[in-house]
Design a protein around this motif. Sequence first.
Motif, PDB file in Angstrom:
ATOM      1  N   GLY A 187     115.494   6.904  -1.269  1.00  0.00           N
ATOM      2  CA  GLY A 187     114.211   6.389  -0.796  1.00  0.00           C
ATOM      3  C   GLY A 187     113.046   7.359  -0.881  1.00  0.00           C
ATOM      4  N   SER A 188     111.867   6.897  -0.373  1.00  0.00           N
ATOM      5  CA  SER A 188     110.639   7.694  -0.485  1.00  0.00           C
ATOM      6  C   SER A 188     109.740   7.564   0.733  1.00  0.00           C
ATOM      7  CB  SER A 188     109.866   7.262  -1.743  1.00  0.00           C
ATOM      8  OG  SER A 188     109.608   5.865  -1.703  1.00  0.00           O
ATOM      9  N   ALA A 189     110.280   7.149   1.880  1.00  0.00           N
ATOM     10  CA  ALA A 189     109.463   6.961   3.080  1.00  0.00           C
ATOM     11  C   ALA A 189     108.855   8.272   3.566  1.00  0.00           C
ATOM     12  CB  ALA A 189     110.301   6.323   4.189  1.00  0.00           C
ATOM     13  N   VAL A 190     109.612   9.366   3.462  1.00  0.00           N
ATOM     14  CA  VAL A 190     109.099  10.662   3.917  1.00  0.00           C
ATOM     15  C   VAL A 190     107.947  11.124   3.030  1.00  0.00           C
ATOM     16  CG1 VAL A 190     109.686  13.103   4.241  1.00  0.00           C
ATOM     17  CG2 VAL A 190     111.279  11.332   4.976  1.00  0.00           C
ATOM     18  N   GLN A 191     108.053  10.855   1.719  1.00  0.00           N
ATOM     19  CA  GLN A 191     106.981  11.228   0.792  1.00  0.00           C
ATOM     20  C   GLN A 191     105.671  10.541   1.182  1.00  0.00           C
ATOM     21  OE1 GLN A 191     107.837  10.820  -3.473  1.00  0.00           O
ATOM     22  NE2 GLN A 191     105.774  10.080  -3.788  1.00  0.00           N
ATOM     23  N   THR A 192     105.752   9.276   1.573  1.00  0.00           N
ATOM     24  CA  THR A 192     104.563   8.540   1.994  1.00  0.00           C
ATOM     25  C   THR A 192     103.929   9.181   3.220  1.00  0.00           C
ATOM     26  OG1 THR A 192     105.513   6.485   1.144  1.00  0.00           O
ATOM     27  CG2 THR A 192     103.694   6.275   2.694  1.00  0.00           C
ATOM     28  N   THR A 193     104.758   9.600   4.177  1.00  0.00           N
ATOM     29  CA  THR A 193     104.242  10.264   5.370  1.00  0.00           C
ATOM     30  C   THR A 193     103.528  11.560   5.011  1.00  0.00           C
ATOM     31  OG1 THR A 193     105.988   9.330   6.768  1.00  0.00           O
ATOM     32  CG2 THR A 193     104.872  11.302   7.585  1.00  0.00           C
ATOM     33  N   MET A 194     104.111  12.336   4.100  1.00  0.00           N
ATOM     34  CA  MET A 194     103.497  13.611   3.719  1.00  0.00           C
ATOM     35  C   MET A 194     102.151  13.402   3.038  1.00  0.00           C
ATOM     36  SD  MET A 194     105.453  16.039   4.785  1.00  0.00           S
ATOM     37  CE  MET A 194     104.909  17.478   3.853  1.00  0.00           C
ATOM     38  N   VAL A 195     102.014  12.322   2.273  1.00  0.00           N
ATOM     39  CA  VAL A 195     100.781  12.074   1.540  1.00  0.00           C
ATOM     40  C   VAL A 195      99.686  11.541   2.446  1.00  0.00           C
ATOM     41  CG1 VAL A 195      99.716  10.651  -0.263  1.00  0.00           C
ATOM     42  CG2 VAL A 195     101.924  11.727  -0.672  1.00  0.00           C
ATOM     43  N   SER A 196     100.025  10.620   3.335  1.00  0.00           N
ATOM     44  CA  SER A 196      98.981   9.926   4.086  1.00  0.00           C
ATOM     45  C   SER A 196      99.139   9.953   5.600  1.00  0.00           C
ATOM     46  CB  SER A 196      98.909   8.459   3.628  1.00  0.00           C
ATOM     47  OG  SER A 196     100.177   7.833   3.779  1.00  0.00           O
ATOM     48  N   GLY A 197     100.133  10.701   6.116  1.00  0.00           N
ATOM     49  CA  GLY A 197     100.360  10.699   7.552  1.00  0.00           C
ATOM     50  C   GLY A 197     100.157  12.029   8.240  1.00  0.00           C
ATOM     51  N   ILE A 198      99.797  13.075   7.497  1.00  0.00           N
ATOM     52  CA  ILE A 198      99.592  14.399   8.104  1.00  0.00           C
ATOM     53  C   ILE A 198      98.109  14.769   8.096  1.00  0.00           C
ATOM     54  CG2 ILE A 198     100.222  16.840   8.054  1.00  0.00           C
ATOM     55  CD1 ILE A 198     102.567  14.967   8.640  1.00  0.00           C
ATOM     56  N   VAL A 199      97.509  14.734   6.926  1.00  0.00           N
ATOM     57  CA  VAL A 199      96.071  15.012   6.790  1.00  0.00           C
ATOM     58  C   VAL A 199      95.411  13.816   6.106  1.00  0.00           C
ATOM     59  CG1 VAL A 199      96.433  17.504   6.678  1.00  0.00           C
ATOM     60  CG2 VAL A 199      96.331  16.177   4.559  1.00  0.00           C
ATOM     61  N   ASN A 200      94.119  13.719   6.259  1.00  0.00           N
ATOM     62  CA  ASN A 200      93.355  12.640   5.624  1.00  0.00           C
ATOM     63  C   ASN A 200      93.201  12.959   4.146  1.00  0.00           C
ATOM     64  OD1 ASN A 200      91.482  10.786   4.721  1.00  0.00           O
ATOM     65  ND2 ASN A 200      90.190  10.929   6.541  1.00  0.00           N
ATOM     66  N   SER A 201      94.033  12.321   3.326  1.00  0.00           N
ATOM     67  CA  SER A 201      93.991  12.626   1.897  1.00  0.00           C
ATOM     68  C   SER A 201      92.656  12.219   1.285  1.00  0.00           C
ATOM     69  CB  SER A 201      95.145  11.932   1.172  1.00  0.00           C
ATOM     70  OG  SER A 201      95.186  10.553   1.478  1.00  0.00           O
ATOM     71  N   GLY A 202      91.990  11.216   1.893  1.00  0.00           N
ATOM     72  CA  GLY A 202      90.663  10.831   1.407  1.00  0.00           C
ATOM     73  C   GLY A 202      89.675  11.963   1.536  1.00  0.00           C
ATOM     74  N   ALA A 203      89.726  12.699   2.661  1.00  0.00           N
ATOM     75  CA  ALA A 203      88.827  13.835   2.858  1.00  0.00           C
ATOM     76  C   ALA A 203      89.130  14.945   1.857  1.00  0.00           C
ATOM     77  CB  ALA A 203      88.960  14.354   4.283  1.00  0.00           C
ATOM     78  N   ILE A 204      90.406  15.155   1.567  1.00  0.00           N
ATOM     79  CA  ILE A 204      90.782  16.175   0.583  1.00  0.00           C
ATOM     80  C   ILE A 204      90.263  15.797  -0.797  1.00  0.00           C
ATOM     81  CG2 ILE A 204      92.698  17.375  -0.516  1.00  0.00           C
ATOM     82  CD1 ILE A 204      92.399  18.077   2.412  1.00  0.00           C
ATOM     83  N   LEU A 205      90.458  14.536  -1.186  1.00  0.00           N
ATOM     84  CA  LEU A 205      90.040  14.086  -2.512  1.00  0.00           C
ATOM     85  C   LEU A 205      88.533  13.985  -2.640  1.00  0.00           C
ATOM     86  CD1 LEU A 205      92.721  11.298  -3.050  1.00  0.00           C
ATOM     87  CD2 LEU A 205      92.579  13.488  -4.254  1.00  0.00           C
ATOM     88  N   ALA A 206      87.830  13.825  -1.508  1.00  0.00           N
ATOM     89  CA  ALA A 206      86.369  13.713  -1.558  1.00  0.00           C
ATOM     90  C   ALA A 206      85.731  14.972  -2.119  1.00  0.00           C
ATOM     91  CB  ALA A 206      85.812  13.413  -0.167  1.00  0.00           C
ATOM     92  N   GLY A 207      86.428  16.108  -1.990  1.00  0.00           N
ATOM     93  CA  GLY A 207      85.903  17.364  -2.520  1.00  0.00           C
ATOM     94  C   GLY A 207      86.154  17.536  -4.000  1.00  0.00           C
ATOM     95  N   GLY A 208      86.780  16.546  -4.634  1.00  0.00           N
ATOM     96  CA  GLY A 208      87.028  16.624  -6.073  1.00  0.00           C
ATOM     97  C   GLY A 208      88.424  17.121  -6.390  1.00  0.00           C
TER      98      GLY A 208
END
Length: 339
Positions: free
Chosen positions: A55-76
Amino acid sequence: MLVLTVIIGLATAYVNGMHDGGTIVATTVTSRIMKPRSAILLAGLACLLGSVLLGSAVQTTMVSGIVNSGAILAGGGKQAALFAVSAFLGSMVWNLITWAGRLPSSASHSLIGSMIGCSMAVCGMDSVIWSSVMLRVVAAMILSPLAGFALGFLLLKLQNRILRRGTIVWTQRVRALDIVSTFLLALSYGSNEAQKVAGVICLGALASGGGSPSDSLTLPYLPVSITSLCGLALAIGAMTGGFNMMRTVGRDIVKINTDRAFVSQLSSILVVEIANAAGLPISSTQVITGSVMGVGNEDRPRSMNWEILYKILAAWILTLPAAGLTGAVVIRLMMLIPV
């Protein structure tokens, strides 16, 4: 930067395997059920398989459940890749410190702590999803070793009751079951750990592909090949450096015999698999240590080595903030390097 992110990520997976691999087989080796090299090879193979199959449930948590990935990507793309590389480097520094000191701290929580530190350093405190961190990381960090402890304690009592009139035949069967449980525990560990590293790599992969903040809601899964490579790096790390933690977990905490080894492994499998299904990035090391404490307290609490346990608990408590500080320092230094 994507290639660098993947390389540093695989190096992190290698260090994590080197750091935690020995804890998986510690009770099996110290109870003399398997020879160290055979046990490590078995665990390495299972780590690789677990990274692909479970499975991949933990991977999803790491991507979107720890830090705001949108804020990270907003910087380019540059900022996202810098975040991933710095998070990996910060985690590795703390893991190598505790590995050298033979303290079975959490490689998982060092990566999460480093992610939090990096995110705060470049995007501020609001970029951390604190509610999710408190529930999925901090609460799970406290409850998972307690669950391992309780299951180890209760299952050993149950086993002793069932086998109180058991003969040497049952002892041989328990030894065989312990080998199977070692494989299954390494399988669960490989899945949980590989997904954590793959999740951070995912941010760098999205950034290199021109991802935007809105993509953080529908982040794509990485190809199986990347997750498999993370599992392979974990396996190699376990097979080459896993011997360092065997004595601490398998002998220094409490003396482990065949019956205790099997029960501690079974308890750990149950907790780690539940966490995998729930997408909780828990520490397999903490769960295993908790289960070893549980079987050790079943009839002789005084036989526990409380001095080493206090050191382990201190390492657990320090890991998140220490790795967070390390990650913040690393990303600040990386930002000074012209690219």
